[in-house]
Enzyme design. Structure first.
Site, PDB file in Angstrom:
ATOM      1  N   ASP A  91       1.930  12.025  10.407  1.00 49.70           N
ATOM      2  CA  ASP A  91       1.433  10.778  10.967  1.00 49.70           C
ATOM      3  C   ASP A  91      -0.053  10.979  11.239  1.00 49.70           C
ATOM      4  OD1 ASP A  91       0.655   8.601  12.458  1.00 49.70           O
ATOM      5  OD2 ASP A  91       2.173   8.853  14.032  1.00 49.70           O
ATOM      6  N   VAL A  92      -0.919  10.376  10.416  1.00 51.78           N
ATOM      7  CA  VAL A  92      -2.345  10.662  10.536  1.00 51.78           C
ATOM      8  C   VAL A  92      -2.961  10.114  11.824  1.00 51.78           C
ATOM      9  CG1 VAL A  92      -2.694  10.817   8.044  1.00 51.78           C
ATOM     10  CG2 VAL A  92      -3.061   8.615   9.196  1.00 51.78           C
ATOM     11  N   SER A 117     -13.386   1.694   0.636  1.00 47.26           N
ATOM     12  CA  SER A 117     -13.003   0.595  -0.247  1.00 47.26           C
ATOM     13  C   SER A 117     -14.209  -0.305  -0.455  1.00 47.26           C
ATOM     14  CB  SER A 117     -11.877  -0.230   0.382  1.00 47.26           C
ATOM     15  OG  SER A 117     -11.668  -1.435  -0.326  1.00 47.26           O
ATOM     16  N   LYS A 159     -12.790   0.186   6.674  1.00 45.46           N
ATOM     17  CA  LYS A 159     -13.329   0.849   5.490  1.00 45.46           C
ATOM     18  C   LYS A 159     -14.846   0.985   5.567  1.00 45.46           C
ATOM     19  CE  LYS A 159      -9.626   1.778   3.063  1.00 45.46           C
ATOM     20  NZ  LYS A 159      -9.174   3.186   2.935  1.00 45.46           N
ATOM     21  N   TYR A 169      -9.232  -4.535   7.856  1.00 49.02           N
ATOM     22  CA  TYR A 169      -9.347  -3.550   6.771  1.00 49.02           C
ATOM     23  C   TYR A 169     -10.810  -3.345   6.365  1.00 49.02           C
ATOM     24  CZ  TYR A 169      -8.174  -1.367   2.231  1.00 49.02           C
ATOM     25  OH  TYR A 169      -8.058  -0.521   1.162  1.00 49.02           O
ATOM     26  N   ASP A 185       2.529  12.598   3.888  1.00 53.48           N
ATOM     27  CA  ASP A 185       2.847  11.172   3.949  1.00 53.48           C
ATOM     28  C   ASP A 185       3.674  10.910   5.195  1.00 53.48           C
ATOM     29  OD1 ASP A 185       2.650   8.831   1.677  1.00 53.48           O
ATOM     30  OD2 ASP A 185       4.331   8.486   3.041  1.00 53.48           O
TER      31      ASP A 185
END
Length: 245
Positions: free
Chosen positions: A61-62, A140, A157, A153, A38
């Site tokens: 940190d992705v 999503s 997704k 978003y 995370d």
């Protein structure tokens, strides 16, 4: 609970809370050893401590190539390999087209698309050598049908679906499977922050007439992580109570 994942090792990103935490908890329940990653390292460590000795929490940190590489290398060093990665980390920066800033568009695209791509790339380097592995990307229903106020978003997704299929085709002959899940309305702190009217209106569009629980996403992740789904790759599973059919 049947130990579907006994002896397996997994990474779950964005796992200090919400759906990610439910996923990590469920994977441990099925016998896996899990690295909870995370952006908030302290919260990740606290979440892992609450789950027990089969979990470890680390900061990641992705969006950072170096951070994701260190995440995968650390998990391999700790557990001796990597069988599963769940690319779950995400953010929202909702606004209408008129009001959304370029900064907020880029932030959402970067976390979801760049973050997922970095996770796939780093994990697949390890998995290709082992000739096995399961990569699970969290998309999503917004990426299927689009949501007003979420052009960033929804685009991110939807992009995860295309990325999943492309990576699945590249990695299939190495024994590495890549699948995606598209959650619908799930009961989390983020969705419970909606107004009661908006929440009720959304629930009314769901054939099952209720929101899902984080554990209902986690159970599908466990299925995709396990050998029960051994002949599945490039699949996109809708877990939405029928919304979006």
């Amino acid at each position: 609970m049947t130990a579907l994942l006994e002896g397996r090792t997994a990474i779950v990103t964005g796992a200090a809370q919400g759906i990610g935490l439910a996923i990590a908890t469920t994977l441990v329940g099925h016998g896996a050893r899990v690295t909870i990653a995370d952006l908030d390292g302290a919260k990740a460590e606290a979440a892992a401590a609450a789950i027990g000795p089969a979990a470890r929490g680390v900061a990641c940190d992705v969006t950072s190539e170096e951070s994701v590489a260190a995440l995968v290398a650390g998990a391999v060093a700790e557990y001796g390999g990597l069988d599963v990665i769940v690319n779950n980390a995400g953010i929202t920066r909702d606004a209408s087209l008129k009001k959304m800033t370029l900064e907020n568009f880029r932030a959402v695209i970067t976390v979801h698309l760049q973050g997922t791509w970095l996770g796939i790339r780093a994990a697949s380097e390890v998995m290709r050598e082992a000739k096995r592995g399961s990569i699970i990307n969290i998309s999503s229903m917004s990426g299927k049908s689009g949501n007003p106020g979420q052009t960033n978003y929804s685009a991110a997704k939807a992009g995860i679906v295309g990325m999943t299929k492309a990576a699945a085709k590249e990695l299939a002959h190495h024994g590495v499977r890549v699948n995606a899940i598209q959650p619908g309305l799930i009961r989390t702190p983020m969705t419970e922050a909606m107004t009661p009217e908006a929440y009720a209106a959304t629930e009314a569009t769901i054939p099952m007439r209720r929101a899902g629980e984080p554990e209902e996403i986690a159970n599908v992740v466990a299925f995709l992580a396990s050998d029960l789904s051994s002949y599945m790759t490039g699949a996109v599973l809708e877990v939405s109570g029928g919304r979006g059919m």
